[in-house]
Design a protein around this motif. Structure first.
Motif, short mmCIF file in Angstrom:
data_model
loop_
_atom_site.label_atom_id
_atom_site.label_comp_id
_atom_site.label_asym_id
_atom_site.label_seq_id
_atom_site.Cartn_x
_atom_site.Cartn_y
_atom_site.Cartn_z
N MET A 1 0.83 -1.19 0.00
CA MET A 1 0.00 0.00 0.00
C MET A 1 0.87 1.25 0.00
SD MET A 1 -3.40 0.90 1.63
CE MET A 1 -3.90 2.45 2.25
N CYS A 2 1.97 1.25 0.69
CA CYS A 2 2.86 2.42 0.74
C CYS A 2 3.40 2.74 -0.64
CB CYS A 2 4.00 2.19 1.70
SG CYS A 2 3.50 2.30 3.42
N TYR A 3 3.68 1.69 -1.43
CA TYR A 3 4.20 1.93 -2.77
C TYR A 3 3.17 2.63 -3.64
CZ TYR A 3 7.93 -1.25 -1.41
OH TYR A 3 8.99 -1.84 -0.77
N ALA A 4 1.93 2.22 -3.52
CA ALA A 4 0.87 2.84 -4.30
C ALA A 4 0.69 4.30 -3.89
CB ALA A 4 -0.44 2.08 -4.13
N LEU A 5 0.72 4.55 -2.61
CA LEU A 5 0.57 5.92 -2.11
C LEU A 5 1.75 6.77 -2.55
CD1 LEU A 5 -1.08 7.89 -0.48
CD2 LEU A 5 0.03 7.07 1.58
N ASP A 6 2.95 6.22 -2.48
CA ASP A 6 4.14 6.95 -2.95
C ASP A 6 4.01 7.31 -4.43
OD1 ASP A 6 5.34 6.91 -0.48
OD2 ASP A 6 6.65 5.20 -0.93
N ALA A 7 3.51 6.39 -5.24
CA ALA A 7 3.35 6.64 -6.67
C ALA A 7 2.32 7.74 -6.91
CB ALA A 7 2.92 5.36 -7.39
N ILE A 8 1.24 7.72 -6.15
CA ILE A 8 0.22 8.76 -6.29
C ILE A 8 0.79 10.13 -5.92
CG2 ILE A 8 -1.95 9.62 -5.30
CD1 ILE A 8 -2.80 6.62 -5.09
N ILE A 9 1.54 10.16 -4.84
CA ILE A 9 2.15 11.42 -4.40
C ILE A 9 3.15 11.93 -5.44
CG2 ILE A 9 3.70 12.43 -2.68
CD1 ILE A 9 2.26 10.62 -0.60
N ARG A 10 3.98 11.05 -5.97
CA ARG A 10 4.96 11.46 -6.98
C ARG A 10 4.26 12.01 -8.23
NH1 ARG A 10 7.52 6.82 -5.39
NH2 ARG A 10 6.80 5.69 -7.22
N ASP A 11 3.20 11.33 -8.65
CA ASP A 11 2.46 11.80 -9.82
C ASP A 11 1.83 13.17 -9.56
OD1 ASP A 11 3.08 9.54 -11.29
OD2 ASP A 11 1.17 8.54 -10.92
N ALA A 12 1.29 13.36 -8.38
CA ALA A 12 0.68 14.65 -8.03
C ALA A 12 1.73 15.75 -7.99
CB ALA A 12 -0.05 14.55 -6.69
N GLU A 13 2.91 15.43 -7.46
CA GLU A 13 3.99 16.42 -7.42
C GLU A 13 4.43 16.80 -8.83
OE1 GLU A 13 6.88 14.41 -4.99
OE2 GLU A 13 6.11 15.32 -3.15
N LYS A 14 4.55 15.82 -9.71
CA LYS A 14 4.94 16.09 -11.10
C LYS A 14 3.90 16.96 -11.78
CE LYS A 14 7.59 11.86 -11.85
NZ LYS A 14 7.62 10.58 -12.57
N LYS A 15 2.64 16.64 -11.57
CA LYS A 15 1.56 17.42 -12.17
C LYS A 15 1.58 18.85 -11.66
CE LYS A 15 -3.43 17.58 -12.86
NZ LYS A 15 -4.73 16.98 -12.56
N GLY A 16 1.79 19.01 -10.35
CA GLY A 16 1.86 20.35 -9.77
C GLY A 16 3.03 21.14 -10.31
N LYS A 17 4.16 20.50 -10.49
CA LYS A 17 5.33 21.19 -11.04
C LYS A 17 5.07 21.62 -12.47
CE LYS A 17 8.82 19.06 -8.12
NZ LYS A 17 9.98 18.16 -8.07
N ARG A 18 4.45 20.75 -13.27
CA ARG A 18 4.13 21.11 -14.66
C ARG A 18 3.17 22.29 -14.71
NH1 ARG A 18 3.80 15.48 -15.33
NH2 ARG A 18 1.52 15.59 -15.26
N GLN A 19 2.15 22.26 -13.86
CA GLN A 19 1.18 23.36 -13.84
C GLN A 19 1.84 24.66 -13.40
OE1 GLN A 19 -1.88 21.76 -11.28
NE2 GLN A 19 -3.08 21.01 -13.01
N GLY A 20 2.69 24.58 -12.39
CA GLY A 20 3.39 25.76 -11.91
C GLY A 20 4.32 26.34 -12.97
N ALA A 21 5.02 25.46 -13.68
CA ALA A 21 5.91 25.92 -14.74
C ALA A 21 5.11 26.60 -15.84
CB ALA A 21 6.71 24.75 -15.30
#
Length: 63
Positions: free
Chosen positions: A1-21
């Protein structure tokens, strides 16, 4: 479960960085357009190396 949560968090961070850029690019492009329209090429050039001046211009143009 931690791996799935980590993947979700990483994807959200990437999306946020793209939107911010994208927002930063859009904001800077708008400033460039306005400065050129106002004939302020010297200020545009200065804003490329002086971030405090650039921030002042963002405030001046309400961007």
């Amino acid at each position: 479960m931690c791996y799935a949560l980590d993947a979700i968090i990483r994807d959200a961070e990437k999306k946020g960085k793209r939107q911010g850029a994208k927002q930063g690019i859009d904001r800077t492009n708008r400033l460039i357009q306005l400065l050129l329209a106002d004939g302020r090429q010297a200020d545009l050039l200065k804003s490329t190396t002086d971030t405090l001046f650039q921030q002042k211009l963002f405030r001046e143009y309400h961007i």
